[in-house]
Write a protein that holds these residues in place. Structure first.
Motif, PDB file in Angstrom:
ATOM      1  N   ALA A 134       0.166  -1.870   3.642  1.00 32.91           N
ATOM      2  CA  ALA A 134       1.490  -2.473   3.465  1.00 32.91           C
ATOM      3  C   ALA A 134       2.446  -1.577   2.697  1.00 32.91           C
ATOM      4  O   ALA A 134       3.664  -1.785   2.735  1.00 32.91           O
ATOM      5  CB  ALA A 134       1.347  -3.807   2.727  1.00 32.91           C
ATOM      6  N   GLY A 135       1.903  -0.571   1.992  1.00 37.96           N
ATOM      7  CA  GLY A 135       2.750   0.303   1.182  1.00 37.96           C
ATOM      8  C   GLY A 135       2.976  -0.248  -0.213  1.00 37.96           C
ATOM      9  O   GLY A 135       2.713  -1.418  -0.496  1.00 37.96           O
ATOM     10  N   ASN A 136       3.463   0.603  -1.100  1.00 39.73           N
ATOM     11  CA  ASN A 136       3.827   0.183  -2.458  1.00 39.73           C
ATOM     12  C   ASN A 136       5.006   1.016  -2.942  1.00 39.73           C
ATOM     13  O   ASN A 136       5.639   1.724  -2.148  1.00 39.73           O
ATOM     14  CB  ASN A 136       2.621   0.296  -3.408  1.00 39.73           C
ATOM     15  CG  ASN A 136       2.016   1.694  -3.413  1.00 39.73           C
ATOM     16  OD1 ASN A 136       2.702   2.688  -3.177  1.00 39.73           O
ATOM     17  ND2 ASN A 136       0.727   1.773  -3.679  1.00 39.73           N
ATOM     18  N   GLU A 137       5.266   0.959  -4.240  1.00 41.34           N
ATOM     19  CA  GLU A 137       6.460   1.631  -4.763  1.00 41.34           C
ATOM     20  C   GLU A 137       6.399   3.153  -4.644  1.00 41.34           C
ATOM     21  O   GLU A 137       7.426   3.832  -4.680  1.00 41.34           O
ATOM     22  CB  GLU A 137       6.682   1.241  -6.233  1.00 41.34           C
ATOM     23  CG  GLU A 137       5.566   1.631  -7.201  1.00 41.34           C
ATOM     24  CD  GLU A 137       4.431   0.626  -7.200  1.00 41.34           C
ATOM     25  OE1 GLU A 137       3.487   0.819  -7.985  1.00 41.34           O
ATOM     26  OE2 GLU A 137       4.496  -0.343  -6.422  1.00 41.34           O
ATOM     27  N   THR A 138       5.193   3.701  -4.499  1.00 40.55           N
ATOM     28  CA  THR A 138       5.067   5.159  -4.430  1.00 40.55           C
ATOM     29  C   THR A 138       4.633   5.668  -3.055  1.00 40.55           C
ATOM     30  O   THR A 138       4.836   6.830  -2.731  1.00 40.55           O
ATOM     31  CB  THR A 138       4.051   5.663  -5.475  1.00 40.55           C
ATOM     32  OG1 THR A 138       2.781   5.044  -5.216  1.00 40.55           O
ATOM     33  CG2 THR A 138       4.511   5.324  -6.886  1.00 40.55           C
ATOM     34  N   THR A 139       4.019   4.795  -2.251  1.00 42.37           N
ATOM     35  CA  THR A 139       3.501   5.222  -0.953  1.00 42.37           C
ATOM     36  C   THR A 139       4.049   4.318   0.137  1.00 42.37           C
ATOM     37  O   THR A 139       3.939   3.093   0.046  1.00 42.37           O
ATOM     38  CB  THR A 139       1.960   5.146  -0.939  1.00 42.37           C
ATOM     39  OG1 THR A 139       1.448   5.821  -2.090  1.00 42.37           O
ATOM     40  CG2 THR A 139       1.399   5.799   0.307  1.00 42.37           C
ATOM     41  N   PRO A 140       4.657   4.874   1.185  1.00 42.75           N
ATOM     42  CA  PRO A 140       5.272   4.046   2.233  1.00 42.75           C
ATOM     43  C   PRO A 140       4.246   3.300   3.065  1.00 42.75           C
ATOM     44  O   PRO A 140       3.077   3.681   3.148  1.00 42.75           O
ATOM     45  CB  PRO A 140       6.022   5.078   3.088  1.00 42.75           C
ATOM     46  CG  PRO A 140       5.280   6.361   2.875  1.00 42.75           C
ATOM     47  CD  PRO A 140       4.819   6.325   1.452  1.00 42.75           C
ATOM     48  N   PHE A 161      -2.608  -7.749  10.082  1.00 42.48           N
ATOM     49  CA  PHE A 161      -2.453  -8.086   8.668  1.00 42.48           C
ATOM     50  C   PHE A 161      -2.090  -6.844   7.850  1.00 42.48           C
ATOM     51  O   PHE A 161      -2.642  -5.765   8.076  1.00 42.48           O
ATOM     52  CB  PHE A 161      -3.734  -8.722   8.134  1.00 42.48           C
ATOM     53  CG  PHE A 161      -3.973 -10.105   8.663  1.00 42.48           C
ATOM     54  CD1 PHE A 161      -3.690 -11.219   7.888  1.00 42.48           C
ATOM     55  CD2 PHE A 161      -4.454 -10.302   9.955  1.00 42.48           C
ATOM     56  CE1 PHE A 161      -3.890 -12.503   8.385  1.00 42.48           C
ATOM     57  CE2 PHE A 161      -4.663 -11.573  10.458  1.00 42.48           C
ATOM     58  CZ  PHE A 161      -4.380 -12.676   9.669  1.00 42.48           C
ATOM     59  N   LYS A 162      -1.180  -7.044   6.915  1.00 43.24           N
ATOM     60  CA  LYS A 162      -0.750  -5.960   6.033  1.00 43.24           C
ATOM     61  C   LYS A 162      -1.293  -6.218   4.623  1.00 43.24           C
ATOM     62  O   LYS A 162      -1.004  -7.245   4.027  1.00 43.24           O
ATOM     63  CB  LYS A 162       0.781  -5.872   5.994  1.00 43.24           C
ATOM     64  CG  LYS A 162       1.413  -5.490   7.329  1.00 43.24           C
ATOM     65  CD  LYS A 162       2.929  -5.361   7.208  1.00 43.24           C
ATOM     66  CE  LYS A 162       3.561  -4.929   8.532  1.00 43.24           C
ATOM     67  NZ  LYS A 162       5.037  -4.783   8.405  1.00 43.24           N
ATOM     68  N   PHE A 163      -2.080  -5.267   4.116  1.00 41.79           N
ATOM     69  CA  PHE A 163      -2.673  -5.409   2.786  1.00 41.79           C
ATOM     70  C   PHE A 163      -2.297  -4.222   1.905  1.00 41.79           C
ATOM     71  O   PHE A 163      -1.850  -3.178   2.383  1.00 41.79           O
ATOM     72  CB  PHE A 163      -4.196  -5.505   2.886  1.00 41.79           C
ATOM     73  CG  PHE A 163      -4.675  -6.748   3.584  1.00 41.79           C
ATOM     74  CD1 PHE A 163      -4.190  -8.003   3.236  1.00 41.79           C
ATOM     75  CD2 PHE A 163      -5.620  -6.668   4.605  1.00 41.79           C
ATOM     76  CE1 PHE A 163      -4.634  -9.147   3.880  1.00 41.79           C
ATOM     77  CE2 PHE A 163      -6.079  -7.808   5.248  1.00 41.79           C
ATOM     78  CZ  PHE A 163      -5.571  -9.055   4.887  1.00 41.79           C
ATOM     79  N   GLY A 164      -2.517  -4.390   0.620  1.00 42.08           N
ATOM     80  CA  GLY A 164      -2.155  -3.374  -0.357  1.00 42.08           C
ATOM     81  C   GLY A 164      -3.179  -2.259  -0.494  1.00 42.08           C
ATOM     82  O   GLY A 164      -4.126  -2.137   0.296  1.00 42.08           O
TER      83      GLY A 164
END
Length: 533
Positions: A134-140, A161-164
């Motif tokens: 799903a991506g986070n603040e540092t990785t798309p 499904f999109k997960f962290g």
């Protein structure tokens, strides 16, 4: 929902490797469980671990497309072994790898083809659910993988499904890593938790991950610093036992055909019936899992010891032996299961049969040695436990745990398990403090020995040379002690871990010289034990 085809574990292994051979992959044998030139791992724990140099570009791979079935050991969840459907210390990881060749498109398409095509595994596509990062603040977010699943494979958006990072970004310590796409199989309501909203990602056993393709794009230096790899790689990991669970529609990895055959041998020896009670099932599973692990570890050169991978092996064998006692077996018996382990696996691992006698001997010797320890220690433990309970205490003292460890050689991890089985907790901080104080005493003892203990040893000038017999044997039954080095005031403490020197008239231990490391082992006499380091 349609049921999958009932393929055996050995059949699935061969099917996977052959499938990727048709995709121009080179089939390689499993690497040893002992890592080569990799200080970051005690034991190989994934399919890609032995091939880190190929991923980083440090070494040229034998081919840029490779497929393997890798032996793996993981002990991070050892307390869960036997209690869950998914945890095991030994498992086989099926893998297809690309070193700078194909990437996400081919990897996803081939995963889908192998799992759903009637020519191969033939699982029901409607029971499969992919996930993406799903991506986070540092990785798309991994939008490319999502697009391939949706637009090219044809999976509806609401079934992707999109997960962290915890679920869909693969890394295991240092080395190559990156976003991953997992494929989950819906095993049906009978394996679910029944809670509203139960779906992919739930902790229950309904949705089982059967495939994990890692898009290896980065290198982790071990401190969460990521750099782009020179080449983009594919690292697929699929647990062979998990795939067998799905295909055979059984409750857990312990119910898979080859594993259950080992359990059947354990039940034959112990007289405990599988399915009779939860407690007995846990013990049967622990023994089955640990004897599989131990057999493969010893086959690859690991020996029981008090440190490193040798301690992992020793711990597994001791846990298995203890669960044997819980089933009423008060004699060494684990070595009797080795032949079944070999029989179930020798088709793909012929080295097991070649080294069977050696594996059996190592396990039997370790069992016999531990039996002497556990019999005495168990009696003392029961007495100490009763004293705590009489006082209404719920915490087992660290001092008592240290006494068991130090005086009776009882391993602390075993004490912790038995304390927890009794519904109590161990005062681990007090135990650690006792251990630290012992180390301090040992250091002071070494200082007291001074040059006499660790240098020229003047006292030895009148003692004949020790005869070395280690070129043709590794044990000696009739060696005699001709000298001891230890301060008088320390003599009474020798059973509590104080260092000293034992001089023998003959020895199989090779000394540290000539560029070779010294042998390690044990000298025993009656109830005394001296660890040679």
């Amino acid at each position: 929902m349609s049921q999958p085809k009932n393929y055996g574990l050995n059949e699935l292994r061969e099917m996977f490797l052959h499938f990727f051979e048709t995709k121009d992959h080179l089939r390689l044998p499993s690497f040893s469980l002992i890592p080569q030139n990799d200080a970051s791992l005690l034991l190989i724990n994934s399919g890609m671990a032995p091939m880190k140099p190929f991923f980083t570009g440090e070494q040229e791979p034998p081919r840029h497309r490779v497929t393997t079935c890798q032996k793996c050991i993981r002990t991070g969840d050892i307390e869960n072994i036997g209690h869950t459907a998914r945890h095991g210390t030994y498992f086989e990881m099926l893998g297809n790898f690309s070193f700078g060749d194909y990437f996400k498109n081919e990897a996803i398409h081939w995963a889908w083809e192998f799992l759903t095509s009637p020519e191969w595994v033939g699982l029901d596509p409607n029971r499969l659910y992919p996930s993406v990062f799903a991506g986070n603040e540092t990785t798309p977010a991994d939008d490319e993988a999502f697009r391939i699943w949706h637009e090219e494979i044809g999976i509806p958006e609401d079934r992707i499904f999109k997960f962290g990072k915890a679920d869909n970004f693969w890394e295991h310590g240092s080395g190559p890593c990156g976003p991953c796409s997992e494929i989950y199989y819906d095993r049906g309501e009978k394996y679910g938790c029944g809670k509203p909203g139960c779906t992919v990602g739930c902790d229950c056993d309904r949705y089982m991950e059967v495939w994990n393709v890692v898009f290896s794009q980065f290198d982790n230096d071990g401190h969460d610093h990521y750099t782009e790899l020179k080449q983009k790689n594919i690292d697929t990991g699929m647990g062979l036992e998990r795939l067998a669970v799905v295909c055979q529609d059984v409750d857990s990895l312990f119910d898979v055909d080859t594993v259950m055959n080992i359990t059947n041998k354990v039940t034959e020896i112990t007289g405990a019936s599988y399915g009779q009670s939860l407690e007995k099932d846990v013990s049967l599973r622990v023994i089955t899992d640990h004897i599989r692990s131990a057999s493969f570890m010893i086959c690859d050169g690991v020996l029981p010891s008090n440190e490193g991978r040798g301690y992992v092996l020793r711990r597994l064998l001791r846990r298995a032996a203890r669960h044997g006692k819980l089933l009423g077996v008060n004699r060494p018996f684990l070595y009797e299961v080795v032949d079944t382990v070999v029989h179930e696996n020798e088709g793909h691992y012929p080295e097991l049969r070649e080294r069977q006698a050696y594996i059996t001997k190592v396990i039997r010797v370790e069992e016999e040695n531990f039996a002497k320890t556990i019999d005495g220690g168990m009696k003392i433990f029961d007495q100490l436990l009763a004293e705590h309970k009489e006082k209404g205490e719920t915490t087992f003292s660290g001092a008592d745990a240290f006494k068991l460890y130090d005086t009776y050689g009882f391993p602390i991890d075993l004490t912790i398990e038995m304390v927890e089985d009794a519904g109590m907790t161990l005062d681990r901080s007090a135990f650690d403090q006792e251990m630290q104080e012992q180390k301090t005493r040992a250091r002071e003892a070494r200082k007291a020995l001074g040059d006499l203990g660790w240098a020229g040893v003047e006292f030895g000038k009148d003692i004949p040379s020790t005869e070395f017999v280690g070129y043709d044997r590794d044990t000696v039954e009739d060696a005699k002690v001709v000298a001891l080095v230890v301060e008088d005031e320390l003599a009474e403490e020798l059973m509590t871990g104080v260092d000293g020197i034992v001089v023998l008239d003959k020895t199989p231990f090779y000394a540290e010289m000539g560029g070779q490391v010294a042998d390690h082992g044990v000298i025993t006499c009656g109830g005394a034990k001296f660890e040679v380091n």
